[in-house]
Motif scaffolding. Structure first.
Motif, mmCIF file in Angstrom:
data_model
loop_
_atom_site.group_PDB
_atom_site.id
_atom_site.type_symbol
_atom_site.label_atom_id
_atom_site.label_comp_id
_atom_site.label_asym_id
_atom_site.label_seq_id
_atom_site.Cartn_x
_atom_site.Cartn_y
_atom_site.Cartn_z
ATOM 1 N N ALA A 173 0.913 -1.186 -0.003
ATOM 2 C CA ALA A 173 -0.105 -0.148 -0.056
ATOM 3 C C ALA A 173 0.896 1.338 -0.071
ATOM 4 C CB ALA A 173 -0.868 0.037 1.267
ATOM 5 N N VAL A 174 1.964 1.298 0.788
ATOM 6 C CA VAL A 174 2.813 2.459 0.739
ATOM 7 C C VAL A 174 3.404 2.618 -0.671
ATOM 8 C CG1 VAL A 174 5.152 3.075 2.038
ATOM 9 C CG2 VAL A 174 3.156 2.355 3.108
ATOM 10 N N VAL A 175 3.964 1.580 -1.319
ATOM 11 C CA VAL A 175 4.551 1.629 -2.536
ATOM 12 C C VAL A 175 3.623 2.301 -3.570
ATOM 13 C CG1 VAL A 175 5.421 0.367 -4.425
ATOM 14 C CG2 VAL A 175 6.488 -0.192 -2.140
ATOM 15 N N LEU A 176 2.305 1.886 -3.467
ATOM 16 C CA LEU A 176 1.359 2.012 -4.602
ATOM 17 C C LEU A 176 0.840 3.546 -4.079
ATOM 18 C CD1 LEU A 176 -0.906 -1.351 -4.729
ATOM 19 C CD2 LEU A 176 0.434 -0.200 -6.620
ATOM 20 N N LEU A 177 0.860 3.923 -2.918
ATOM 21 C CA LEU A 177 0.490 5.447 -2.599
ATOM 22 C C LEU A 177 1.579 6.254 -3.110
ATOM 23 C CD1 LEU A 177 -1.311 7.163 -0.900
ATOM 24 C CD2 LEU A 177 -0.009 6.837 1.083
ATOM 25 N N GLY A 178 2.802 6.015 -3.010
ATOM 26 C CA GLY A 178 3.907 6.656 -3.512
ATOM 27 C C GLY A 178 3.799 6.823 -4.857
ATOM 28 N N GLY A 179 3.411 5.743 -5.687
ATOM 29 C CA GLY A 179 3.388 5.768 -7.168
ATOM 30 C C GLY A 179 2.273 6.532 -7.586
ATOM 31 N N SER A 180 1.026 6.370 -6.794
ATOM 32 C CA SER A 180 0.268 7.293 -7.254
ATOM 33 C C SER A 180 0.137 8.744 -6.987
ATOM 34 C CB SER A 180 -1.159 6.865 -6.254
ATOM 35 O OG SER A 180 -1.645 5.333 -6.629
ATOM 36 N N ALA A 181 0.828 9.075 -5.828
ATOM 37 C CA ALA A 181 1.356 10.514 -5.720
ATOM 38 C C ALA A 181 2.192 11.070 -6.829
ATOM 39 C CB ALA A 181 1.921 10.569 -4.361
ATOM 40 N N ALA A 182 3.005 10.155 -7.397
ATOM 41 C CA ALA A 182 3.871 10.687 -8.503
ATOM 42 C C ALA A 182 3.369 10.789 -9.683
ATOM 43 C CB ALA A 182 4.994 9.542 -8.717
ATOM 44 N N LEU A 198 -5.073 -0.375 -9.289
ATOM 45 C CA LEU A 198 -5.939 -1.433 -8.973
ATOM 46 C C LEU A 198 -5.067 -2.773 -9.822
ATOM 47 C CD1 LEU A 198 -8.823 -3.011 -9.096
ATOM 48 C CD2 LEU A 198 -8.736 -2.137 -11.510
ATOM 49 N N THR A 199 -4.393 -2.552 -10.749
ATOM 50 C CA THR A 199 -3.426 -3.684 -11.422
ATOM 51 C C THR A 199 -2.318 -3.896 -10.436
ATOM 52 O OG1 THR A 199 -2.377 -2.079 -12.529
ATOM 53 C CG2 THR A 199 -3.830 -2.934 -13.774
ATOM 54 N N GLY A 200 -1.637 -2.844 -9.714
ATOM 55 C CA GLY A 200 -0.669 -3.074 -8.656
ATOM 56 C C GLY A 200 -1.018 -3.807 -7.541
ATOM 57 N N TYR A 201 -2.331 -3.709 -6.908
ATOM 58 C CA TYR A 201 -2.696 -4.287 -5.867
ATOM 59 C C TYR A 201 -3.034 -5.758 -6.319
ATOM 60 C CZ TYR A 201 -5.675 -5.595 -2.062
ATOM 61 O OH TYR A 201 -6.496 -6.426 -0.922
ATOM 62 N N ALA A 202 -3.529 -5.873 -7.341
ATOM 63 C CA ALA A 202 -3.859 -7.272 -7.847
ATOM 64 C C ALA A 202 -2.502 -7.909 -7.882
ATOM 65 C CB ALA A 202 -4.711 -7.150 -9.257
ATOM 66 N N GLY A 203 -1.761 -7.553 -8.464
ATOM 67 C CA GLY A 203 -0.363 -8.301 -8.530
ATOM 68 C C GLY A 203 0.164 -8.597 -7.226
ATOM 69 N N ALA A 204 0.131 -7.594 -6.237
ATOM 70 C CA ALA A 204 0.513 -7.795 -4.855
ATOM 71 C C ALA A 204 -0.097 -9.221 -4.312
ATOM 72 C CB ALA A 204 0.671 -6.474 -4.183
ATOM 73 N N ARG A 205 -1.481 -8.978 -4.506
ATOM 74 C CA ARG A 205 -2.217 -10.021 -4.004
ATOM 75 C C ARG A 205 -2.007 -11.479 -4.483
ATOM 76 N NH1 ARG A 205 -6.341 -8.967 -0.340
ATOM 77 N NH2 ARG A 205 -6.548 -11.154 -0.275
ATOM 78 N N PHE A 206 -1.794 -11.475 -5.574
ATOM 79 C CA PHE A 206 -1.331 -12.721 -6.492
ATOM 80 C C PHE A 206 -0.053 -13.175 -5.681
ATOM 81 C CE2 PHE A 206 -4.088 -12.074 -10.020
ATOM 82 C CZ PHE A 206 -4.679 -13.332 -10.129
ATOM 83 N N ALA A 207 0.852 -12.228 -5.392
ATOM 84 C CA ALA A 207 2.062 -12.701 -4.822
ATOM 85 C C ALA A 207 1.862 -13.185 -3.282
ATOM 86 C CB ALA A 207 3.136 -11.763 -4.934
ATOM 87 N N ALA A 228 -11.283 -12.861 -10.973
ATOM 88 C CA ALA A 228 -12.718 -12.329 -11.338
ATOM 89 C C ALA A 228 -12.797 -10.980 -10.803
ATOM 90 C CB ALA A 228 -13.405 -13.171 -10.528
ATOM 91 N N PHE A 229 -12.192 -10.619 -9.488
ATOM 92 C CA PHE A 229 -12.370 -9.320 -9.057
ATOM 93 C C PHE A 229 -11.614 -8.296 -10.069
ATOM 94 C CE2 PHE A 229 -8.980 -6.476 -7.215
ATOM 95 C CZ PHE A 229 -9.764 -5.522 -6.981
ATOM 96 N N LEU A 230 -10.388 -8.768 -10.909
ATOM 97 C CA LEU A 230 -9.661 -7.786 -11.441
ATOM 98 C C LEU A 230 -10.626 -7.502 -12.669
ATOM 99 C CD1 LEU A 230 -7.285 -6.157 -12.149
ATOM 100 C CD2 LEU A 230 -6.006 -8.167 -12.926
ATOM 101 N N ALA A 231 -11.111 -8.701 -13.506
ATOM 102 C CA ALA A 231 -12.005 -8.526 -14.510
ATOM 103 C C ALA A 231 -13.071 -7.715 -14.513
ATOM 104 C CB ALA A 231 -12.114 -9.858 -15.327
ATOM 105 N N CYS A 232 -13.762 -7.967 -13.302
ATOM 106 C CA CYS A 232 -15.077 -7.303 -12.830
ATOM 107 C C CYS A 232 -14.741 -5.921 -12.575
ATOM 108 C CB CYS A 232 -15.704 -7.858 -11.697
ATOM 109 S SG CYS A 232 -17.301 -7.113 -11.245
#
Length: 246
Positions: A173-182, A198-207, A228-232
């Motif tokens: 979340a911290v990394v994605l927050l920094g990227g979003s701010a950039a 969205l895609t970053g969080y999905a990738g993190a959850r897959f890992a 399914a969540f990502l597609a939806c």
């Protein structure tokens, strides 16, 4: 670790709902602060965020309960017990996305701009709620004897060396927050921040998901649900953007 943060006149203040509340409040003020940077007026953006909190929290809790139904079916009173932790972000996100076009249209907000702002609200909230998860023992990791294992409790209070999945999600979340701010700082096109997160969080959850409890036999089902969540989410986002564009 610390399910009860403190007590007020004998009333216990449970760690998970307390941190969830702090996360919601912090996320609300973040939306209020950055709304003009996304081309939105502060008041309607803040009102929309408040309205979206209800389906987001409800959807996140419902998805978590369904994911752990083997536990909750034996004691259904625990489903909405405030002392219990546990929420799944993508359950809340799907429900909020489905309901948001009508709300945003009524408030005169663009779908892409709002969800770019909501991305910051979600990520800030996630940072606090994952601390709540860690203190409460919910969303715990599998047992691990490796170098990255930490002695942590699960939802029953049983302590052993585990993968610190709550901390891994907090770091994501911290990394994605920094990227979003950039992306906000460089003036990325509206919608780009939400898609990035969205895609970053999905990738993190897959890992991260294979490191969670219950045991690995449920990992395949969780990956299907996450896909399914990502597609939806992509589908609903596209439909929402088309419905609110002018």
């Amino acid at each position: 670790m610390r399910r009860v943060l403190f007590s007020v006149r004998g009333v216990p203040i449970w760690s998970y709902p307390a941190l969830l509340y702090v996360g919601l409040v912090a996320g609300f003020y973040v939306m209020y602060a950055i709304a003009p940077s996304l081309g939105m007026h502060r008041v309607p953006a803040a009102v929309a965020a408040l309205i979206m909190f209800a389906p987001a929290v409800a959807g996140a809790r419902i998805w978590f309960v369904l994911d752990h139904w083997a536990i909750y079916r034996r004691d259904r009173r625990r489903i909405w017990r405030h002392s219990d932790g546990g929420m799944t972000l993508y359950g809340g996100l799907v429900l909020a996305l489905l309901l948001s076009p009508a709300v945003l249209a009524a408030l005169g907000l663009r779908f892409a701009a709002f969800w770019d702002g909501a991305t910051f609200t979600i990520l800030v909230g996630m940072i606090f709620t994952r601390i709540g998860c860690l203190l409460n023992g919910c969303c715990s990791g599998r047992r691990s004897d490796g170098r990255f294992g930490l002695r942590l409790p699960d939802h029953t209070g049983r302590c052993e060396r585990r993968y610190p999945v709550q901390l891994l999600e907090l770091a994501a979340a911290v990394v994605l927050l920094g990227g979003s701010a950039a992306l906000l700082a460089v003036g990325a096109p509206r919608g780009a921040i939400f898609v990035f997160a969205l895609t970053g969080y999905a990738g993190a959850r897959f890992a991260i998901d294979p490191l969670r409890e219950p045991p690995p036999r449920f990992a395949a089902g969780r990956r299907v649900a996450l896909a399914a969540f990502l597609a939806c989410s992509v589908l609903v986002s596209t439909l929402g953007w088309l419905a609110t564009r002018t």
